[in-house]
Every structure is written in C-alpha cells, then in structure tokens.
Design an enzyme around this catalytic site. Structure first.
Site, PDB file in Angstrom:
ATOM      1  N   ASP A 163       5.800  -3.034   1.991  1.00 16.85           N
ATOM      2  CA  ASP A 163       4.483  -3.652   1.938  1.00 16.85           C
ATOM      3  C   ASP A 163       3.960  -3.440   0.514  1.00 16.85           C
ATOM      4  OD1 ASP A 163       2.015  -4.771   2.887  1.00 16.85           O
ATOM      5  OD2 ASP A 163       1.217  -2.732   2.988  1.00 16.85           O
ATOM      6  N   ASP A 193       0.030  -3.684  -0.895  1.00 22.10           N
ATOM      7  CA  ASP A 193      -1.225  -2.937  -0.995  1.00 22.10           C
ATOM      8  C   ASP A 193      -1.191  -1.727  -0.073  1.00 22.10           C
ATOM      9  OD1 ASP A 193      -3.198  -5.090  -2.449  1.00 22.10           O
ATOM     10  OD2 ASP A 193      -1.781  -6.077  -1.111  1.00 22.10           O
ATOM     11  N   ASP A 228       2.123   0.837   5.287  1.00 26.81           N
ATOM     12  CA  ASP A 228       1.051   1.786   5.596  1.00 26.81           C
ATOM     13  C   ASP A 228       0.129   1.291   6.705  1.00 26.81           C
ATOM     14  OD1 ASP A 228      -1.883   1.071   3.788  1.00 26.81           O
ATOM     15  OD2 ASP A 228      -0.137  -0.237   3.833  1.00 26.81           O
TER      16      ASP A 228
END
Length: 225
Positions: free
Chosen positions: A12, A14, A171
C-alpha cells in the site's frame, strides 16, 4: 508457521511506504481556513489519512459521502492536494533501507493503492524512492478498488508473478481483506495510520510488523505466519 516462497512484494502507499498525512491534512485544512473556520492540528487528521477525501472531509467538516455537497467539496480538496502533494510527504523511517534489502534479494516490488492515478502517478514519479518500483496500480486502474482483489491481481499480472507467490503489506484492514481475497500472504503494517488505534490482530493478516525493516526479518526467516 508455514514456509513461504516470496517472489514479489506489493505495498500500500499512504501509511505504509509514505507519510502523506501532513499534505492531506494541509489540503483540507486550507478549506476550513478559507471558510473562516479555525485550523485543526495534524494530530486530528493523521489517523484518517488512509481514508483519503472521505476521511479528511469527515474530520474537517463532519461530512459523509451522502452529503449533498460532498462531491463538490471532494473536488476542491483534490485540487488543493494536487497543488502540494510532495511538500511534506516523506517515506517512513526505514522504508528506503527496507526497499534496498528487497533489491539485494532480487525481489521485485510494486505499489497497490486506492489513490487515484491522477495523484499516485505524479507522486511516485516525484519521489526517488519509487524509481525501482516494478508497478504502480491505483484505485482506478481496475474497475474495483480495494478491498476488492482486482488491483492486487492486476499488479501480479504486471509483475508476471503468480498471485500466490506475492506478499502484500498494508496498514488498513481493507489491505488485508484484498490480499487474502487475491490469494496472497498479507502483512499488517502497524506503524501506519490505524495501527495505534485499532486491534490489528482481528484483521487476520499472516504477520504484523511494527517497523518497515521488520519485513526483512520475516523474509530472512523464510516464513510468514
């Protein structure tokens, strides 16, 4: 624990590779200031940075996607963000060394983000960190963003690696859901935006890391479980 032959690693963006919260927060905070509202601290915005416009507008204005003005406010936010995407955005500590470790191992890596390519492409082009990325798949590259597995399967296709041989690191719970649906092993990055405020154990990831360099430890052990 089960051995796992990793042939590629996907991330991922960001909250996993880069901390973009300062630029995302500033973009929406400008909207508040332009309307005569007091500025909010970055600490208010940071936990919701992974949710993009929905998260930022929710914090700044208590606005949800079903609000009549959401589309117009979202586009204003996009314009603000587009003008400053790389002013304060930086890789998380340890990310550069972690990616160098992947290169040493000869492992290709790529990015799968829900960020639209309108933003993901120029952001990754502007940061030297991504010069070695084998692919960048955005939230609008396929018909369905995460948690749908389509973006991850597209990344595996671009890397010419079987999905079952890919590891996906993210995250957010939707990252883990998408990775599992794509048949990949998954790693929850608890140093990201949500790690400190939710129980990441319930996401069902194959492993969790509290810092980027811990990913290399997992690979050194040759197992993710």
């Amino acid at each position: 624990m089960r051995p796992f032959d990793v042939q590629a690693v996907l991330f991922d963006l960001d909250g996993t590779l880069v901390d973009s919260a300062p630029d995302l927060g500033a973009a929406v905070d400008k909207m508040r200031c332009d309307r005569g509202l007091p500025s909010l601290p970055l600490t208010d915005y940071r936990p919701f940075a992974g949710a993009g416009a929905r998260g930022m507008l929710g914090v700044a204005f208590g606005m949800t996607p079903d609000h009549a003005e959401f589309a117009a406010m979202r586009e204003e936010f996009f314009r603000n963000y587009e003008s400053r995407m790389t002013e304060l955005t930086r890789p998380f500590a340890g990310v550069a060394d972690m990616l160098q470790g992947l290169r040493v191992r000869g492992l290709p890596w790529g990015v799968v983000t829900n960020k639209q390519m309108r933003f993901a492409a120029p952001l990754t082009r502007a940061m030297a960190l991504f010069k070695q990325a084998s692919c960048v798949v955005g939230g609008d590259t396929t018909p369905h963003p995460k948690p749908h597995p389509a973006p991850l399967l597209e990344a595996a296709r671009q890397l010419r690696v079987p999905a079952a041989a890919c590891l996906y690191v993210g995250d957010d719970e939707r990252d883990i859901v998408a990775g599992r649906a794509a048949g990949m092993r998954t790693v929850a990055a608890t140093y990201g935006y949500l790690g400190g405020s939710v129980d990441t154990v319930v996401w069902g990831a194959d492993a969790r890391i509290d810092s980027p360099l811990q990913l290399l430890d997992l690979l050194n052990r040759g197992r993710v479980a």
